[in-house]
Design an enzyme around this catalytic site. Structure first.
Site, PDB file in Angstrom:
ATOM      1  N   CYS A   3       0.859  -1.187   0.000  1.00 46.30           N
ATOM      2  CA  CYS A   3       0.000   0.000   0.000  1.00 46.30           C
ATOM      3  C   CYS A   3       0.890   1.230   0.000  1.00 46.30           C
ATOM      4  O   CYS A   3       1.721   1.410   0.897  1.00 46.30           O
ATOM      5  CB  CYS A   3      -0.902  -0.002   1.241  1.00 46.30           C
ATOM      6  SG  CYS A   3      -1.742   1.571   1.523  1.00 46.30           S
ATOM      7  N   CYS A   6       0.716   3.267   3.211  1.00 44.50           N
ATOM      8  CA  CYS A   6       1.409   2.604   4.320  1.00 44.50           C
ATOM      9  C   CYS A   6       2.913   2.781   4.175  1.00 44.50           C
ATOM     10  O   CYS A   6       3.626   2.997   5.175  1.00 44.50           O
ATOM     11  CB  CYS A   6       1.050   1.125   4.377  1.00 44.50           C
ATOM     12  SG  CYS A   6      -0.598   0.793   5.053  1.00 44.50           S
ATOM     13  N   ASN A  85     -12.757  10.253  -1.504  1.00 43.81           N
ATOM     14  CA  ASN A  85     -13.229   9.413  -2.594  1.00 43.81           C
ATOM     15  C   ASN A  85     -13.394   7.986  -2.094  1.00 43.81           C
ATOM     16  O   ASN A  85     -12.540   7.469  -1.369  1.00 43.81           O
ATOM     17  CB  ASN A  85     -12.239   9.454  -3.761  1.00 43.81           C
ATOM     18  CG  ASN A  85     -12.148  10.829  -4.394  1.00 43.81           C
ATOM     19  OD1 ASN A  85     -13.141  11.550  -4.469  1.00 43.81           O
ATOM     20  ND2 ASN A  85     -10.964  11.210  -4.841  1.00 43.81           N
ATOM     21  N   THR A  93      -8.334   5.806  -5.928  1.00 45.68           N
ATOM     22  CA  THR A  93      -7.265   5.038  -6.579  1.00 45.68           C
ATOM     23  C   THR A  93      -6.325   4.388  -5.572  1.00 45.68           C
ATOM     24  O   THR A  93      -5.598   3.458  -5.925  1.00 45.68           O
ATOM     25  CB  THR A  93      -6.437   5.940  -7.521  1.00 45.68           C
ATOM     26  OG1 THR A  93      -5.887   7.029  -6.773  1.00 45.68           O
ATOM     27  CG2 THR A  93      -7.303   6.493  -8.654  1.00 45.68           C
ATOM     28  N   HIS A  98      -8.243   8.170   3.078  1.00 46.22           N
ATOM     29  CA  HIS A  98      -7.531   9.445   3.101  1.00 46.22           C
ATOM     30  C   HIS A  98      -8.488  10.575   2.789  1.00 46.22           C
ATOM     31  O   HIS A  98      -9.502  10.392   2.118  1.00 46.22           O
ATOM     32  CB  HIS A  98      -6.360   9.436   2.118  1.00 46.22           C
ATOM     33  CG  HIS A  98      -6.751   9.085   0.708  1.00 46.22           C
ATOM     34  ND1 HIS A  98      -6.987   7.789   0.289  1.00 46.22           N
ATOM     35  CD2 HIS A  98      -6.962   9.865  -0.370  1.00 46.22           C
ATOM     36  CE1 HIS A  98      -7.296   7.786  -0.989  1.00 46.22           C
ATOM     37  NE2 HIS A  98      -7.306   9.045  -1.410  1.00 46.22           N
ATOM     38  N   HIS A 100      -8.604  14.281   1.106  1.00 47.74           N
ATOM     39  CA  HIS A 100      -7.968  15.336   0.323  1.00 47.74           C
ATOM     40  C   HIS A 100      -8.295  16.679   0.984  1.00 47.74           C
ATOM     41  O   HIS A 100      -9.461  16.939   1.324  1.00 47.74           O
ATOM     42  CB  HIS A 100      -8.516  15.365  -1.104  1.00 47.74           C
ATOM     43  CG  HIS A 100      -8.182  14.156  -1.932  1.00 47.74           C
ATOM     44  ND1 HIS A 100      -7.165  14.141  -2.859  1.00 47.74           N
ATOM     45  CD2 HIS A 100      -8.735  12.909  -1.975  1.00 47.74           C
ATOM     46  CE1 HIS A 100      -7.111  12.947  -3.451  1.00 47.74           C
ATOM     47  NE2 HIS A 100      -8.059  12.184  -2.925  1.00 47.74           N
TER      48      HIS A 100
END
Ligand code: AMP
Length: 110
Positions: A3, A6, A85, A93, A98, A100
């Site tokens: 990831c 990560c 998202n 993606t 997360h 933004h």
């Protein structure tokens, strides 16, 4: 774990960090779509808000509070937009939750 976020958290991939504590990391997006484009990741790996349990929900609330506290020092005192998202149709993606953080200029649809 394969990831990218990560690996950024672990320092295995470089990033421009703007804030870090024991639970979250905020760094610059590598492909900014606004004058200021940061990503805030929870260090714990999970991909979606569907995976929030009570503990994670508290952490996410604390994360939003921290973003609000940090905003002026990040150059976002005139306002900003938070985007999460989710999934393919949402344009996610990187499957690591997360937020933004977009700002530094008037944004479209403002
Ligand atoms: P999303 O499409 O919502 O999953 O957002 C993923 C974001 O991660 C995109 O805006 C990418 O530009 C950003 N990104 C991917 N790899 C990196 C990286 N190594 N460093 C910083 N940002 C990245």
């Amino acid at each position: 774990m394969d990831c990218v976020f990560c690996k950024i958290v672990a320092g295995e991939i470089p990033s421009v960090k703007v804030y870090e504590d024991g639970e979250i990391l905020i760094f610059r997006d590598i492909a900014p779509i606004a004058k200021i484009h940061l990503l805030c990741v929870l260090k714990e790996h999970f991909s979606s808000i569907a995976e929030l349990d009570d503990r994670r929900a508290v952490l996410l609330g604390k994360t939003l509070k921290k973003i609000g506290e940090l905003a002026p020092s990040l150059g976002l005192s005139e306002g900003y937009r938070l985007v999460v998202n989710q999934g393919e149709n949402g344009g996610q993606t990187v499957p690591h939750l997360h937020i933004h953080i977009l700002g530094g200029e008037p944004l479209p649809w403002a």
